[in-house]
Design a protein around this motif. Structure first.
Motif, PDB file in Angstrom:
ATOM      1  N   ILE A  35       0.861  -1.181   0.000  1.00 32.07           N
ATOM      2  CA  ILE A  35       0.000   0.000   0.000  1.00 32.07           C
ATOM      3  C   ILE A  35       0.895   1.229   0.000  1.00 32.07           C
ATOM      4  CG2 ILE A  35      -1.780   1.249   1.264  1.00 32.07           C
ATOM      5  CD1 ILE A  35      -2.658  -1.442  -0.001  1.00 32.07           C
ATOM      6  N   LYS A  36       0.934   1.914  -1.104  1.00 28.17           N
ATOM      7  CA  LYS A  36       1.799   3.087  -1.238  1.00 28.17           C
ATOM      8  C   LYS A  36       1.128   4.093  -2.169  1.00 28.17           C
ATOM      9  CE  LYS A  36       4.466   1.138  -5.091  1.00 28.17           C
ATOM     10  NZ  LYS A  36       4.128   2.154  -6.087  1.00 28.17           N
ATOM     11  N   TRP A  37       1.565   5.347  -2.050  1.00 27.67           N
ATOM     12  CA  TRP A  37       0.968   6.396  -2.881  1.00 27.67           C
ATOM     13  C   TRP A  37       2.001   7.036  -3.792  1.00 27.67           C
ATOM     14  CZ3 TRP A  37      -3.897   5.607  -2.757  1.00 27.67           C
ATOM     15  CH2 TRP A  37      -4.502   5.141  -1.591  1.00 27.67           C
ATOM     16  N   ASN A  38       3.069   6.307  -4.073  1.00 28.49           N
ATOM     17  CA  ASN A  38       4.070   6.839  -4.994  1.00 28.49           C
ATOM     18  C   ASN A  38       3.464   6.966  -6.386  1.00 28.49           C
ATOM     19  OD1 ASN A  38       5.638   6.465  -2.763  1.00 28.49           O
ATOM     20  ND2 ASN A  38       6.840   4.781  -3.585  1.00 28.49           N
ATOM     21  N   LYS A  57      -5.100   4.484   5.451  1.00 27.73           N
ATOM     22  CA  LYS A  57      -4.081   4.878   6.424  1.00 27.73           C
ATOM     23  C   LYS A  57      -4.566   4.663   7.855  1.00 27.73           C
ATOM     24  CE  LYS A  57      -1.169   8.806   7.761  1.00 27.73           C
ATOM     25  NZ  LYS A  57      -0.841  10.235   7.489  1.00 27.73           N
ATOM     26  N   ASN A  58      -5.813   5.042   8.127  1.00 27.20           N
ATOM     27  CA  ASN A  58      -6.354   4.927   9.488  1.00 27.20           C
ATOM     28  C   ASN A  58      -6.387   3.487   9.985  1.00 27.20           C
ATOM     29  OD1 ASN A  58      -6.714   7.661   9.615  1.00 27.20           O
ATOM     30  ND2 ASN A  58      -8.921   7.619   9.246  1.00 27.20           N
ATOM     31  N   PHE A  59      -6.641   2.552   9.068  1.00 25.76           N
ATOM     32  CA  PHE A  59      -6.768   1.159   9.484  1.00 25.76           C
ATOM     33  C   PHE A  59      -5.485   0.360   9.236  1.00 25.76           C
ATOM     34  CE2 PHE A  59     -11.023   2.628   9.556  1.00 25.76           C
ATOM     35  CZ  PHE A  59     -11.633   1.902  10.556  1.00 25.76           C
ATOM     36  N   ASP A  60      -4.411   1.098   8.980  1.00 29.21           N
ATOM     37  CA  ASP A  60      -3.073   0.504   8.940  1.00 29.21           C
ATOM     38  C   ASP A  60      -2.988  -0.684   7.981  1.00 29.21           C
ATOM     39  OD1 ASP A  60      -0.445   0.562   9.702  1.00 29.21           O
ATOM     40  OD2 ASP A  60      -0.707  -0.802  11.397  1.00 29.21           O
ATOM     41  N   ILE A  61      -3.625  -0.540   6.816  1.00 32.17           N
ATOM     42  CA  ILE A  61      -3.595  -1.608   5.819  1.00 32.17           C
ATOM     43  C   ILE A  61      -2.222  -1.615   5.149  1.00 32.17           C
ATOM     44  CG2 ILE A  61      -4.593  -2.432   3.655  1.00 32.17           C
ATOM     45  CD1 ILE A  61      -7.268  -1.344   4.625  1.00 32.17           C
ATOM     46  N   MET A  62      -1.541  -2.759   5.209  1.00 34.69           N
ATOM     47  CA  MET A  62      -0.152  -2.862   4.768  1.00 34.69           C
ATOM     48  C   MET A  62      -0.004  -3.321   3.325  1.00 34.69           C
ATOM     49  SD  MET A  62       1.339  -1.948   7.544  1.00 34.69           S
ATOM     50  CE  MET A  62       3.027  -2.343   7.103  1.00 34.69           C
ATOM     51  N   GLY A  63      -0.919  -4.171   2.882  1.00 39.00           N
ATOM     52  CA  GLY A  63      -0.768  -4.722   1.542  1.00 39.00           C
ATOM     53  C   GLY A  63      -2.047  -5.369   1.061  1.00 39.00           C
ATOM     54  N   ASN A 105      -4.160  -6.155   7.051  1.00 39.39           N
ATOM     55  CA  ASN A 105      -3.242  -5.549   8.007  1.00 39.39           C
ATOM     56  C   ASN A 105      -2.766  -6.644   8.947  1.00 39.39           C
ATOM     57  OD1 ASN A 105      -5.384  -6.003   9.764  1.00 39.39           O
ATOM     58  ND2 ASN A 105      -6.003  -3.863   9.856  1.00 39.39           N
ATOM     59  N   LYS A 106      -2.125  -6.279  10.037  1.00 40.73           N
ATOM     60  CA  LYS A 106      -1.559  -7.303  10.915  1.00 40.73           C
ATOM     61  C   LYS A 106      -2.631  -8.163  11.582  1.00 40.73           C
ATOM     62  CE  LYS A 106      -1.165  -4.082  14.816  1.00 40.73           C
ATOM     63  NZ  LYS A 106      -0.222  -3.444  15.762  1.00 40.73           N
ATOM     64  N   ASN A 107      -3.873  -7.676  11.588  1.00 38.17           N
ATOM     65  CA  ASN A 107      -4.972  -8.440  12.182  1.00 38.17           C
ATOM     66  C   ASN A 107      -5.666  -9.362  11.187  1.00 38.17           C
ATOM     67  OD1 ASN A 107      -4.679  -7.219  14.745  1.00 38.17           O
ATOM     68  ND2 ASN A 107      -5.779  -5.416  14.020  1.00 38.17           N
ATOM     69  N   LYS A 151     -12.372  -2.133  16.461  1.00 36.35           N
ATOM     70  CA  LYS A 151     -11.499  -3.265  16.779  1.00 36.35           C
ATOM     71  C   LYS A 151     -10.386  -3.435  15.749  1.00 36.35           C
ATOM     72  CE  LYS A 151     -15.223  -5.945  18.970  1.00 36.35           C
ATOM     73  NZ  LYS A 151     -16.004  -7.215  18.891  1.00 36.35           N
ATOM     74  N   PHE A 152     -10.625  -2.931  14.544  1.00 38.73           N
ATOM     75  CA  PHE A 152      -9.662  -3.130  13.464  1.00 38.73           C
ATOM     76  C   PHE A 152      -8.809  -1.893  13.203  1.00 38.73           C
ATOM     77  CE2 PHE A 152     -13.453  -5.712  12.658  1.00 38.73           C
ATOM     78  CZ  PHE A 152     -12.886  -6.967  12.759  1.00 38.73           C
ATOM     79  N   ALA A 153      -8.966  -0.883  14.041  1.00 35.89           N
ATOM     80  CA  ALA A 153      -8.198   0.351  13.887  1.00 35.89           C
ATOM     81  C   ALA A 153      -7.202   0.487  15.034  1.00 35.89           C
ATOM     82  CB  ALA A 153      -9.141   1.551  13.875  1.00 35.89           C
ATOM     83  N   PRO A 154      -6.067   1.143  14.800  1.00 32.55           N
ATOM     84  CA  PRO A 154      -5.117   1.406  15.897  1.00 32.55           C
ATOM     85  C   PRO A 154      -5.795   2.220  17.000  1.00 32.55           C
ATOM     86  CG  PRO A 154      -4.126   1.872  13.754  1.00 32.55           C
ATOM     87  CD  PRO A 154      -5.581   1.633  13.503  1.00 32.55           C
ATOM     88  N   ASN A 155      -5.317   2.062  18.221  1.00 31.97           N
ATOM     89  CA  ASN A 155      -5.927   2.747  19.370  1.00 31.97           C
ATOM     90  C   ASN A 155      -5.899   4.264  19.241  1.00 31.97           C
ATOM     91  OD1 ASN A 155      -6.457   0.292  20.605  1.00 31.97           O
ATOM     92  ND2 ASN A 155      -4.463   0.246  21.643  1.00 31.97           N
ATOM     93  N   SER A 156      -4.945   4.770  18.478  1.00 31.49           N
ATOM     94  CA  SER A 156      -4.793   6.223  18.363  1.00 31.49           C
ATOM     95  C   SER A 156      -5.803   6.852  17.408  1.00 31.49           C
ATOM     96  CB  SER A 156      -3.378   6.559  17.879  1.00 31.49           C
ATOM     97  OG  SER A 156      -3.122   5.928  16.625  1.00 31.49           O
ATOM     98  N   ILE A 157      -6.566   6.030  16.682  1.00 34.71           N
ATOM     99  CA  ILE A 157      -7.498   6.542  15.680  1.00 34.71           C
ATOM    100  C   ILE A 157      -8.906   6.637  16.261  1.00 34.71           C
ATOM    101  CG2 ILE A 157      -8.557   6.113  13.425  1.00 34.71           C
ATOM    102  CD1 ILE A 157      -5.630   6.914  13.307  1.00 34.71           C
ATOM    103  N   ALA A 158      -9.537   7.794  16.085  1.00 40.68           N
ATOM    104  CA  ALA A 158     -10.933   7.980  16.498  1.00 40.68           C
ATOM    105  C   ALA A 158     -11.829   7.619  15.317  1.00 40.68           C
ATOM    106  CB  ALA A 158     -11.166   9.421  16.925  1.00 40.68           C
ATOM    107  N   VAL A 159     -12.493   6.481  15.404  1.00 42.02           N
ATOM    108  CA  VAL A 159     -13.332   5.997  14.302  1.00 42.02           C
ATOM    109  C   VAL A 159     -14.650   6.763  14.289  1.00 42.02           C
ATOM    110  CG1 VAL A 159     -14.513   3.987  13.335  1.00 42.02           C
ATOM    111  CG2 VAL A 159     -12.276   3.727  14.408  1.00 42.02           C
TER     112      VAL A 159
END
Length: 419
Positions: free
Chosen positions: A264-267, A287-293, A301-303, A335-343
């Motif tokens: 997941i990239k925006w180049n 970005k908010n849900f930390d999707i890696m690929g 993501n890691k989950n 549950k699928f978002a990092p703790n720092s994100i306000a859904v």
């Protein structure tokens, strides 16, 4: 033993194909061993017990494609790293080739990926044909049943998968191997007609191949979501469509499955799956849900696979409506978002938009089903491109190594070093 193209065979003998890559490597080895002395085509033909015209044809192809055979230079593969990763991730087959700048051009780079991958697949197809023919011979002596034997191949991915499919088509051309093909290949954008799956299928059908197309699909266009009612209908429609097309069933019933993997990239320029997501304006959601690929267009993501968790844990349905109200859906989405994100409610709408705009394979279902069925497809991951793909690739390999889902891996040294 492999048979030559267009040769007639005995009814009881399995149909197999001889790899062009294997022949190229044999020719290259003769040239390499006699270096620096010049070796004639006739000498090569005599040493390999093949026709001089065939040697000439292969050498002409090297010149036309401006590429040497893969084993002309013995340092082109990372043998030590291959053995290490093969053991680490429980793989049957692995090829790790040198970095992208080792090759002349991007096109040449993907051509090489395709050749490596098709070489692995040729050997696998031969094994499959031999086993299927033995099974048919044990039941009947008739030629009609043998002629019905086919290899079911599914493919989903981008440039690397496309190169693999085209290279495999080179190997299968002018053979009597019957192939049932299905898949989705999205190279850039669905608006570019020349790169749509239908065009790719037309290329296959125009070749001298014994091939049938089960289906070819591409990423659908997005829909506007204005109300909770339309939210439900759009999600429900996508679920019905997924079931109707039966992507997961096709994968489970295939003999060979070829998957691509993307980061997941925006180049810029943004291509393939990311071009599709970019058109949906879902950058913040990704970005908010930390999707890696994504693998075969299924983001994770890691989950795990967020796309499919949305169906079972957020947008679950009952009696013609959502099982959970809007507040409950947002809470479950957290549950699928990092703790720092306000859904927020917008994230919920983006999640539905995201879900409704992607056709892909339900890997949660695949993981469960493969543990239960006795016969599983041979799954090959073909991953080329930038080194940042190492992070999502490692995540998938770690997740699947104990489930024995991935059988083979073709990737570059720049990616493999991060595994």
């Amino acid at each position: 033993m492999a048979i030559k193209k267009n040769m007639k065979r005995k009814n009881s003998r399995p149909r197999t194909i001889s790899s062009q890559l294997e022949l190229d490597n044999k020719i290259a080895k003769v040239i390499y061993n006699k270096w620096p002395r010049f070796v004639t085509q006739k000498e090569i033909a005599n040493e390999l017990d093949i026709s001089q015209s065939l040697v000439s044809k292969r050498l002409s192809r090297w010149e036309k494609k401006k590429t040497a055979p893969l084993k002309m230079f013995y340092d082109e593969r990372s043998a030590v790293l291959e053995e290490k990763l093969k053991s680490t991730y429980n793989l049957d087959d692995i090829v790790i080739f040198k970095n992208p700048d080792y090759f002349v051009s991007t096109r040449n780079y993907f051509d090489q990926i395709g050749k490596y991958a098709s070489d692995v697949l040729v050997r696998k197809i031969n094994d499959i044909l031999e086993k299927k023919t033995e099974m048919v011979n044990s039941r009947t002596k008739g030629t009609e049943e043998i002629n019905k034997i086919e290899v079911k191949i599914s493919a989903s991915g981008g440039n690397s998968v496309f190169a693999t499919v085209m290279s495999l088509a080179d190997e299968l051309e002018n053979t009597d191997i019957k192939v049932l093909f299905s898949g989705c290949v999205a190279l850039r954008s669905s608006s570019l007609i020349e790169l749509t799956p239908l065009h790719i299928v037309s290329q296959l059908l125009n070749r001298k191949l014994n091939i049938d197309i089960a289906h070819a699909y591409q990423l659908p266009e997005t829909s506007n979501l204005y109300s909770r009612e339309s939210l439900y209908e759009i999600v429900n429609q996508r679920i019905r469509t997924q079931k109707m097309l039966g992507f997961s069933d096709r994968i489970l019933q295939s003999d060979i499955v070829i998957f691509g993997l993307g980061s997941i990239k925006w180049n810029f320029p943004v291509t393939g799956f990311m071009h599709h997501v970019y058109n949906l304006r879902l950058q913040s959601f990704i970005k908010n849900f930390d999707i890696m690929g994504e693998i075969a267009f299924a983001p994770f993501n890691k989950n795990g696979f967020l796309f499919h968790h949305l169906v079972t844990q957020v947008f679950e349905q009952e009696n013609g409506k959502f099982l959970y109200n809007e507040y409950e859906q947002i809470e479950r989405l957290k549950k699928f978002a990092p703790n720092s994100i306000a859904v927020s409610r917008q994230d919920l709408i983006d999640a539905a938009n995201f879900f409704s705009s992607i056709f892909t394979i339900n890997f949660c279902e695949i993981e469960n089903s493969m543990q239960k069925q006795s016969k599983k497809p041979y799954i090959l991951l073909v991953v080329g491109g930038e080194s940042q793909k190492a992070v999502p690739l490692k995540m998938i390999l770690e997740k699947w190594k104990y489930l024995n889902i991935v059988d083979g891996l073709i990737t570059g040294e720049n990616i493999a070093q991060g595994l």
